[in-house]
Design an enzyme around this catalytic site. Structure first.
Site, PDB file in Angstrom:
ATOM      1  N   GLY A   1      59.213 -17.078  79.543  1.00 43.75           N
ATOM      2  CA  GLY A   1      59.101 -18.669  78.979  1.00 43.75           C
ATOM      3  C   GLY A   1      59.242 -19.421  80.207  1.00 43.75           C
ATOM      4  O   GLY A   1      59.315 -20.678  80.170  1.00 43.75           O
TER       5      GLY A   1
ATOM      6  N   GLU B   1      67.060 -12.550  75.017  1.00 45.10           N
ATOM      7  CA  GLU B   1      67.311 -13.575  74.483  1.00 45.10           C
ATOM      8  C   GLU B   1      68.752 -13.260  73.432  1.00 45.10           C
ATOM      9  O   GLU B   1      69.651 -13.815  73.207  1.00 45.10           O
ATOM     10  CB  GLU B   1      66.252 -14.549  73.491  1.00 45.10           C
ATOM     11  CG  GLU B   1      65.470 -15.250  74.565  1.00 45.10           C
ATOM     12  CD  GLU B   1      64.297 -15.626  74.169  1.00 45.10           C
ATOM     13  OE1 GLU B   1      63.704 -15.256  73.069  1.00 45.10           O
ATOM     14  OE2 GLU B   1      63.315 -15.769  75.044  1.00 45.10           O
TER      15      GLU B   1
ATOM     16  N   SER C   1      55.782 -14.110  80.423  1.00 42.91           N
ATOM     17  CA  SER C   1      54.606 -15.387  80.655  1.00 42.91           C
ATOM     18  C   SER C   1      53.346 -14.653  80.690  1.00 42.91           C
ATOM     19  O   SER C   1      52.628 -14.843  81.665  1.00 42.91           O
ATOM     20  CB  SER C   1      55.136 -16.056  82.034  1.00 42.91           C
ATOM     21  OG  SER C   1      56.220 -16.790  81.923  1.00 42.91           O
TER      22      SER C   1
ATOM     23  N   GLU D   1      60.874  -6.820  80.440  1.00 38.37           N
ATOM     24  CA  GLU D   1      61.001  -7.945  80.548  1.00 38.37           C
ATOM     25  C   GLU D   1      61.731  -8.551  81.425  1.00 38.37           C
ATOM     26  O   GLU D   1      63.185  -8.831  81.044  1.00 38.37           O
ATOM     27  CB  GLU D   1      60.953  -8.446  78.998  1.00 38.37           C
ATOM     28  CG  GLU D   1      60.216  -8.256  78.072  1.00 38.37           C
ATOM     29  CD  GLU D   1      60.088  -8.912  76.982  1.00 38.37           C
ATOM     30  OE1 GLU D   1      58.884  -9.457  76.667  1.00 38.37           O
ATOM     31  OE2 GLU D   1      60.983  -9.511  76.260  1.00 38.37           O
TER      32      GLU D   1
ATOM     33  N   HIS E   1      66.136  -7.756  72.854  1.00 43.15           N
ATOM     34  CA  HIS E   1      65.412  -8.716  73.579  1.00 43.15           C
ATOM     35  C   HIS E   1      66.518  -9.608  74.505  1.00 43.15           C
ATOM     36  O   HIS E   1      67.526  -9.802  74.284  1.00 43.15           O
ATOM     37  CB  HIS E   1      64.733  -9.637  72.605  1.00 43.15           C
ATOM     38  CG  HIS E   1      63.758 -10.580  73.356  1.00 43.15           C
ATOM     39  ND1 HIS E   1      64.135 -11.776  73.895  1.00 43.15           N
ATOM     40  CD2 HIS E   1      62.551 -10.720  73.622  1.00 43.15           C
ATOM     41  CE1 HIS E   1      63.220 -12.372  74.628  1.00 43.15           C
ATOM     42  NE2 HIS E   1      62.060 -11.771  74.196  1.00 43.15           N
TER      43      HIS E   1
ATOM     44  N   LYS F   1      58.971 -15.333  68.137  1.00 39.78           N
ATOM     45  CA  LYS F   1      60.520 -15.939  68.165  1.00 39.78           C
ATOM     46  C   LYS F   1      61.042 -17.041  67.172  1.00 39.78           C
ATOM     47  O   LYS F   1      60.344 -16.596  65.945  1.00 39.78           O
ATOM     48  CB  LYS F   1      60.640 -16.697  69.531  1.00 39.78           C
ATOM     49  CG  LYS F   1      60.140 -15.697  70.656  1.00 39.78           C
ATOM     50  CD  LYS F   1      60.623 -16.168  72.168  1.00 39.78           C
ATOM     51  CE  LYS F   1      60.200 -15.063  73.099  1.00 39.78           C
ATOM     52  NZ  LYS F   1      60.607 -15.404  74.426  1.00 39.78           N
TER      53      LYS F   1
ATOM     54  N   ASN G   1      55.403 -11.823  70.026  1.00 40.70           N
ATOM     55  CA  ASN G   1      56.721 -12.051  69.431  1.00 40.70           C
ATOM     56  C   ASN G   1      56.832 -13.565  69.192  1.00 40.70           C
ATOM     57  O   ASN G   1      57.034 -14.516  70.295  1.00 40.70           O
ATOM     58  CB  ASN G   1      57.802 -11.722  70.782  1.00 40.70           C
ATOM     59  CG  ASN G   1      59.020 -12.180  70.277  1.00 40.70           C
ATOM     60  OD1 ASN G   1      59.629 -12.660  69.247  1.00 40.70           O
ATOM     61  ND2 ASN G   1      60.223 -12.134  71.342  1.00 40.70           N
TER      62      ASN G   1
HETATM   63  P1  PGA Z   1      56.978 -15.288  77.305  1.00 42.63           P
HETATM   64  O1  PGA Z   1      57.994 -14.560  76.245  1.00 42.63           O
HETATM   65  O2  PGA Z   1      55.691 -14.644  76.932  1.00 42.63           O
HETATM   66  O3  PGA Z   1      56.736 -16.659  76.371  1.00 42.63           O
HETATM   67  O4  PGA Z   1      57.538 -15.494  78.479  1.00 42.63           O
HETATM   68  C1  PGA Z   1      57.944 -13.005  76.246  1.00 42.63           C
HETATM   69  C2  PGA Z   1      59.214 -12.505  75.529  1.00 42.63           C
HETATM   70  O5  PGA Z   1      60.165 -12.861  75.615  1.00 42.63           O
HETATM   71  O6  PGA Z   1      58.970 -11.492  75.032  1.00 42.63           O
END
Ligand code: PGA
Length: 252
Positions: A173, A97, A213, A167, A95, A11, A9
């Site tokens: 992140g 976010e 992560s 997640e 997601h 983003k 992803n």
């Molecule tokens: P990350 O994000 O691997 O940077 O923690 C995962 C995601 O939000 O899909």
């Protein structure tokens, strides 16, 4: 048997030239990989040019979000028809976010998932609890409710084309990964949830990804868990070498 599934992803990263550079490098590193579903989710502006580079490749294309209507006066939105047109096989919905920064709820997520399925695109439906919810001992309850709401109106047949991504918000992140045991506990709960709602055939073939992560150094420990079928990778998918290592590690 569930096939390992690794999705990147991107983003809100990568201009078109940067996206093309990344995906060309990925083709070089991953072409010929078998026994694993490899997916990249560039931003909307890069979908079409990336699709051209991916023609004839094993790497599949995903979008990061969509709206549920086919067309109309919805300024700023992108429809499943448009995503199918540029060659998306998958689309991420719900997601964290989107849920936390943009206030999307499970009701909207379900509408998006249903619209995508109508147009032949498999939704990657994301669920996950916040740190406060986990500390209150409510992780399973919250995630169960997100599953109920985000998959509302889907049949068992639909579910055969849905991917779930667990997640935990506190692991996205932050560099803080859930331990393989913590992730496995939730994945087993999700598979059990699918079993009760849709039956054994759906539950045993349902692909459940872990996200938060994921890196080359922790993918193998996660994939060793019975109910973890793959990963949704954010930060570590922005460099071809680390994403390719995760794909290879994920294959086992
Ligand atoms: P990350 O994000 O691997 O940077 O923690 C995962 C995601 O939000 O899909």
């Amino acid at each position: 048997m569930r096939r390992p599934f690794i999705a990147g992803n991107w983003k809100m990263h990568k201009t078109v030239p940067q996206a093309l550079e990344l995906v060309e490098e990925l083709r070089g590193l991953l072409e010929g990989e078998e026994g694993v579903e490899i997916v990249v989710a560039p931003p909307f502006t890069a979908l079409y040019p990336v699709a051209q580079v991916l023609k004839g490749s094993v790497i599949k294309l995903a979008a990061q979000d969509c709206f549920w209507e086919e067309e109309g006066a919805f300024t700023g939105e992108i429809s499943p028809v448009m995503l199918a047109d540029v060659g998306c096989a998958y689309c991420i919905v719900g997601h964290s976010e989107r849920r936390h920064i943009f206030g999307e709820g499970s009701r909207e997520v379900a509408r998006k998932a249903r619209a995508l399925l109508t147009h032949g695109i498999s939704p990657i439906v994301c669920v996950g609890e916040t740190l406060e919810e986990r500390e209150r001992g409510e992780a399973l309850k919250v995630v169960g409710e997100q599953m109920e709401g985000s998959l509302a109106g889907l049949s068992g047949e639909d579910m055969a084309r849905v991917i779930i991504a667990y997640e935990p918000v506190w692991a996205i992140g932050t560099g803080k990964t859930a331990t393989p045991q913590q992730a496995q506990e939730m994945h087993a709960f999700l598979r059990q949830w699918a079993w009760e709602k849709f039956g054994g055939d759906v539950a045993s073939t349902l692909t459940i990804l872990y996200g938060g992560s994921v890196k080359p150094g922790n993918i193998q420990g996660l994939m060793a868990m019975e109910d973890i079928d793959g990963a949704l990778v954010g930060g570590a998918s922005l460099r071809a070498s680390s994403f390719a290592q995760i794909v290879k590690g994920g294959k086992g």
